[in-house]
Write a protein that holds these residues in place. Structure first.
Motif, PDB file in Angstrom:
ATOM      1  N   THR A   1     -57.420 -32.032 -18.107  1.00 58.90           N
ATOM      2  CA  THR A   1     -58.182 -30.783 -18.096  1.00 58.90           C
ATOM      3  C   THR A   1     -57.919 -29.962 -19.350  1.00 58.90           C
ATOM      4  O   THR A   1     -58.848 -29.466 -20.005  1.00 58.90           O
ATOM      5  N   LEU A   2     -56.633 -29.800 -19.692  1.00 59.42           N
ATOM      6  CA  LEU A   2     -56.278 -29.017 -20.871  1.00 59.42           C
ATOM      7  C   LEU A   2     -56.893 -29.618 -22.128  1.00 59.42           C
ATOM      8  O   LEU A   2     -57.481 -28.906 -22.956  1.00 59.42           O
ATOM      9  N   ALA A   3     -56.798 -30.933 -22.255  1.00 57.39           N
ATOM     10  CA  ALA A   3     -57.292 -31.592 -23.468  1.00 57.39           C
ATOM     11  C   ALA A   3     -58.799 -31.473 -23.601  1.00 57.39           C
ATOM     12  O   ALA A   3     -59.310 -31.074 -24.661  1.00 57.39           O
ATOM     13  N   HIS A   4     -59.534 -31.827 -22.540  1.00 56.03           N
ATOM     14  CA  HIS A   4     -60.989 -31.795 -22.704  1.00 56.03           C
ATOM     15  C   HIS A   4     -61.518 -30.369 -22.789  1.00 56.03           C
ATOM     16  O   HIS A   4     -62.580 -30.128 -23.380  1.00 56.03           O
ATOM     17  N   SER A   5     -60.783 -29.398 -22.234  1.00 56.47           N
ATOM     18  CA  SER A   5     -61.194 -28.005 -22.371  1.00 56.47           C
ATOM     19  C   SER A   5     -61.107 -27.549 -23.823  1.00 56.47           C
ATOM     20  O   SER A   5     -61.967 -26.793 -24.309  1.00 56.47           O
ATOM     21  N   ILE A   6     -60.079 -28.028 -24.537  1.00 56.39           N
ATOM     22  CA  ILE A   6     -59.903 -27.656 -25.941  1.00 56.39           C
ATOM     23  C   ILE A   6     -61.066 -28.154 -26.785  1.00 56.39           C
ATOM     24  O   ILE A   6     -61.716 -27.391 -27.514  1.00 56.39           O
ATOM     25  N   THR A   7     -61.346 -29.458 -26.695  1.00 58.23           N
ATOM     26  CA  THR A   7     -62.403 -30.015 -27.555  1.00 58.23           C
ATOM     27  C   THR A   7     -63.797 -29.633 -27.072  1.00 58.23           C
ATOM     28  O   THR A   7     -64.724 -29.518 -27.881  1.00 58.23           O
ATOM     29  N   LEU A   8     -63.966 -29.441 -25.762  1.00 60.17           N
ATOM     30  CA  LEU A   8     -65.250 -28.954 -25.262  1.00 60.17           C
ATOM     31  C   LEU A   8     -65.582 -27.612 -25.893  1.00 60.17           C
ATOM     32  O   LEU A   8     -66.701 -27.382 -26.371  1.00 60.17           O
ATOM     33  N   THR A   9     -64.607 -26.723 -25.929  1.00 60.83           N
ATOM     34  CA  THR A   9     -64.815 -25.392 -26.498  1.00 60.83           C
ATOM     35  C   THR A   9     -65.068 -25.463 -27.998  1.00 60.83           C
ATOM     36  O   THR A   9     -66.023 -24.853 -28.517  1.00 60.83           O
ATOM     37  N   LEU A  10     -64.232 -26.229 -28.717  1.00 66.32           N
ATOM     38  CA  LEU A  10     -64.376 -26.318 -30.170  1.00 66.32           C
ATOM     39  C   LEU A  10     -65.717 -26.935 -30.564  1.00 66.32           C
ATOM     40  O   LEU A  10     -66.382 -26.466 -31.489  1.00 66.32           O
TER      41      LEU A  10
ATOM     42  N   ARG B   1     -48.444 -41.685 -18.634  1.00 63.86           N
ATOM     43  CA  ARG B   1     -49.864 -41.617 -18.359  1.00 63.86           C
ATOM     44  C   ARG B   1     -50.419 -40.207 -18.570  1.00 63.86           C
ATOM     45  O   ARG B   1     -51.589 -40.045 -18.930  1.00 63.86           O
ATOM     46  N   ALA B   2     -49.623 -39.179 -18.335  1.00 68.81           N
ATOM     47  CA  ALA B   2     -50.081 -37.811 -18.576  1.00 68.81           C
ATOM     48  C   ALA B   2     -50.345 -37.596 -20.065  1.00 68.81           C
ATOM     49  O   ALA B   2     -51.322 -36.927 -20.451  1.00 68.81           O
ATOM     50  N   LEU B   3     -49.486 -38.172 -20.905  1.00 69.45           N
ATOM     51  CA  LEU B   3     -49.693 -38.073 -22.353  1.00 69.45           C
ATOM     52  C   LEU B   3     -50.966 -38.794 -22.765  1.00 69.45           C
ATOM     53  O   LEU B   3     -51.740 -38.305 -23.602  1.00 69.45           O
ATOM     54  N   VAL B   4     -51.206 -39.961 -22.158  1.00 67.37           N
ATOM     55  CA  VAL B   4     -52.432 -40.708 -22.434  1.00 67.37           C
ATOM     56  C   VAL B   4     -53.648 -39.909 -21.961  1.00 67.37           C
ATOM     57  O   VAL B   4     -54.682 -39.861 -22.642  1.00 67.37           O
ATOM     58  N   ALA B   5     -53.537 -39.282 -20.788  1.00 58.30           N
ATOM     59  CA  ALA B   5     -54.631 -38.462 -20.267  1.00 58.30           C
ATOM     60  C   ALA B   5     -54.957 -37.331 -21.245  1.00 58.30           C
ATOM     61  O   ALA B   5     -56.135 -36.998 -21.450  1.00 58.30           O
ATOM     62  N   PHE B   6     -53.937 -36.743 -21.848  1.00 54.27           N
ATOM     63  CA  PHE B   6     -54.166 -35.661 -22.803  1.00 54.27           C
ATOM     64  C   PHE B   6     -54.827 -36.197 -24.071  1.00 54.27           C
ATOM     65  O   PHE B   6     -55.817 -35.632 -24.558  1.00 54.27           O
ATOM     66  N   ALA B   7     -54.274 -37.299 -24.609  1.00 57.85           N
ATOM     67  CA  ALA B   7     -54.787 -37.838 -25.873  1.00 57.85           C
ATOM     68  C   ALA B   7     -56.260 -38.232 -25.748  1.00 57.85           C
ATOM     69  O   ALA B   7     -57.100 -37.852 -26.574  1.00 57.85           O
ATOM     70  N   PHE B   8     -56.575 -38.993 -24.703  1.00 56.14           N
ATOM     71  CA  PHE B   8     -57.960 -39.422 -24.537  1.00 56.14           C
ATOM     72  C   PHE B   8     -58.834 -38.303 -23.968  1.00 56.14           C
ATOM     73  O   PHE B   8     -60.051 -38.311 -24.147  1.00 56.14           O
ATOM     74  N   GLY B   9     -58.219 -37.339 -23.291  1.00 55.98           N
ATOM     75  CA  GLY B   9     -58.981 -36.193 -22.797  1.00 55.98           C
ATOM     76  C   GLY B   9     -59.621 -35.413 -23.935  1.00 55.98           C
ATOM     77  O   GLY B   9     -60.697 -34.823 -23.769  1.00 55.98           O
ATOM     78  N   LEU B  10     -58.964 -35.414 -25.109  1.00 55.63           N
ATOM     79  CA  LEU B  10     -59.549 -34.753 -26.272  1.00 55.63           C
ATOM     80  C   LEU B  10     -60.886 -35.394 -26.638  1.00 55.63           C
ATOM     81  O   LEU B  10     -61.851 -34.703 -26.991  1.00 55.63           O
ATOM     82  N   ILE B  11     -60.959 -36.722 -26.540  1.00 55.86           N
ATOM     83  CA  ILE B  11     -62.207 -37.423 -26.834  1.00 55.86           C
ATOM     84  C   ILE B  11     -63.254 -37.142 -25.763  1.00 55.86           C
ATOM     85  O   ILE B  11     -64.428 -36.895 -26.064  1.00 55.86           O
ATOM     86  N   HIS B  12     -62.834 -37.161 -24.494  1.00 55.70           N
ATOM     87  CA  HIS B  12     -63.782 -36.910 -23.409  1.00 55.70           C
ATOM     88  C   HIS B  12     -64.382 -35.513 -23.517  1.00 55.70           C
ATOM     89  O   HIS B  12     -65.527 -35.289 -23.106  1.00 55.70           O
TER      90      HIS B  12
END
Length: 378
Positions: A237-246, A283-294
Motif C-alpha cells: 500500500t505504501l509503495a503504490h501510494s507513493i508512485t500513484l501520487t507522483l 516478502r514485505a520488502l519485495v511487496a514494497f519494491a514491486f508495489g512501486l511499479i504497480h
C-alpha cells in the motif's frame, strides 16, 4: 464433506475466481467528455477498437489486425452503434446527438476510436440527463467514465449496468461527491486488476506457513499469520501510494509497456518464490519494491479517467482509498480460509505449489504479450 476439506474447496474456488479472468478479455472502459455550452453540448467519446470489433466487427479480412482503412470503412456503423447507446436530455426534452468527426488515438491499453459529438438541447442546460448503454449487453463489466465540464468546472460520473441513467447538475463540482465516485472506481479497478490481485495473492499464500528445514509447515497461531499479512499489505500500500501520487501529479512518468511488463514480471517472481523460496523472510520488502511499479499501473487508469482540478486531492485520495478497500476485501476472504486449511497437504502442494505454478505460467504469458505486443491468452 469434512469441514476442513469444505474450507479448502472454498479457498480453491476463491483462487480460481481470481485467476480465471486472466484468460478473459480485460474489462473495458470508454471515456466520455461533455462540455455544456449555452443551449448545446460538445463532446468527445473514446471507445476501444477492440470493443467495437467485438460489437460490430471491424476486422474485415479476419487476420486479427485492424487497419485504418478497415476502421474508416465502418465509420457509419461505429457512429450508429454508439449513438444508439447514448442519449442526452435536458429538462425532460431530448438533446439529439450527432457525430461531427471520427479520429483515432492511443491509450495505455490500445487504440481507441475518437468520436467528436454535438448535441442541441434547445435551451439553457441546468441539469443533464445521461442514459449510457454502450456494451452492457455483451460486456456487463464495461464502465463509462464521464467528465462533465461547464464554465471552468469539472465533475465526473461512472456508468455501469446498475447506474446507466444519471441526472447530473452541470454546476455540481462537489468534491465529496467526486471523492465517492473515485472510491468506487478504485474498488472496481483492484477487483478487475487481475495482475495486481495475483501479485498480492502470491505474496499472501505463504503467510499461513513457515519455511523450515526445506519444507513448508503451518504457523502455530493466527496472530502470526495476520501480522505477516499486515506487513505485506502495508508495504504494498505504501509503495503504490507513493508512485500513484507522483505519476498522477506528473512528477514521474514511465512508458506504459515498460510498466505493464514489469508488473507481469513481478507476478511471476512472487509466485515462483512460493515454489523455490528465495526471499521468503523478505516478502514485505519485495511487496514494497514491486508495489512501486504497480503504483504506475494504477496511475495509468486514473490518468485515463481524468482528475478534476477543482477536487484533485480528494479524487486522488478517493481512488487510493478505493484500492485499499478492495485489497482489504480480498485479505478478509483469503486469510481465515487459508489459516483453517494450512496444515493440509492439499493446501501446501495444491493451492500453494500447483496454484503458484499456474500463476507463473499466466504471468509469463502476460510478460510476452506486453513486451512483444502479441496475443497469447484469449
Amino acid at each position: 464433506m469434512m469441514p476442513g476439506l469444505r474450507t479448502l474447496w472454498l479457498l480453491a474456488a476463491a483462487l480460481l475466481l481470481a485467476a480465471a479472468p486472466a484468460w478473459a478479455h480485460k474489462p473495458s472502459d470508454s471515456y466520455l467528455t461533455l462540455d455544456v455550452r449555452e443551449a448545446g453540448v460538445d463532446g468527445q467519446w473514446d471507445i476501444a477498437l477492440r470493443d467495437l470489433d467485438m460489437a460490430i466487427g471491424l476486422d474485415q479480412d479476419g487476420n486479427g489486425e485492424l487497419t485504418w482503412s478497415e476502421v474508416r470503412a465502418r465509420h457509419d456503423a461505429i457512429a450508429a452503434y454508439a449513438l444508439a447507446r447514448l442519449k442526452l436530455a435536458s429538462g425532460g426534452a431530448p438533446c439529439p446527438l450527432r457525430v461531427t468527426e471520427q479520429l483515432l488515438d492511443n491509450h495505455s491499453d490500445g487504440t481507441y476510436a475518437v468520436l467528436r459529438l454535438h448535441a442541441d438541447c434547445g435551451g439553457a442546460v441546468s441539469a443533464l440527463e445521461v442514459d449510457y448503454r454502450l456494451l452492457f449487453d455483451i460486456d456487463p463489466q464495461h464502465k463509462g467514465l464521464l467528465q462533465l465540464r461547464h464554465a471552468g468546472q469539472v465533475s465526473t460520473a461512472i456508468f455501469a449496468p446498475d447506474s446507466a441513467r444519471q441526472s447530473l447538475q452541470v454546476a455540481d463540482a462537489s468534491g465529496w461527491r467526486q471523492f465517492g465516485d473515485y472510491v468506487r472506481h478504485g474498488v472496481w479497478h483492484i477487483w478487475i486488476g487481475f495482475d495486481h490481485i495475483l501479485f498480492l495473492l502470491s505474496l499472501l499464500l505463504p503467510a499461513v506457513l513457515v519455511y523450515r528445514d526445506q519444507r513448508w509447515e503451518g504457523r502455530t497461531t493466527f496472530r502470526a499469520a495476520a501480522i505477516d499479512v499486515l506487513k505485506i499489505v502495508t508495504a504494498f500500500t505504501l509503495a503504490h501510494s507513493i508512485t500513484l501520487t507522483l505519476a498522477t501529479l506528473g512528477v514521474v512518468a514511465l512508458p506504459s509497456r515498460l510498466v505493464e511488463s514489469a508488473i507481469a514480471a513481478s507476478v511471476a517472481l512472487a509466485a515462483l518464490n512460493n515454489v523455490w523460496p528465495l526471499f521468503h523472510g523478505r516478502r514485505a520488502l519485495v511487496a514494497f519494491a514491486f508495489g512501486l511499479i504497480h503504483g504506475f499501473g494504477f496511475a495509468s487508469v486514473l490518468l485515463d479517467l481524468g482528475l478534476p482540478k477543482a477536487a484533485l486531492l480528494l479524487s486522488l485520495v478517493g481512488f487510493n482509498v478505493g484500492v485499499e478497500l478492495g485489497q482489504l476485501a480480498i485479505v478478509l476472504l483469503f486469510l481465515p480460509l487459508a489459516y483453517l486449511v494450512r496444515n493440509t497437504v492439499l493446501y501446501r502442494r495444491g493451492v500453494l505449489g500447483l496454484g503458484s505454478c499456474v500463476i507463473v505460467l499466466v504471468a509469463l504469458a502476460w510478460l510476452v504479450e506486453r513486451g512483444m505486443d502479441v496475443k497469447l491468452l484469449a
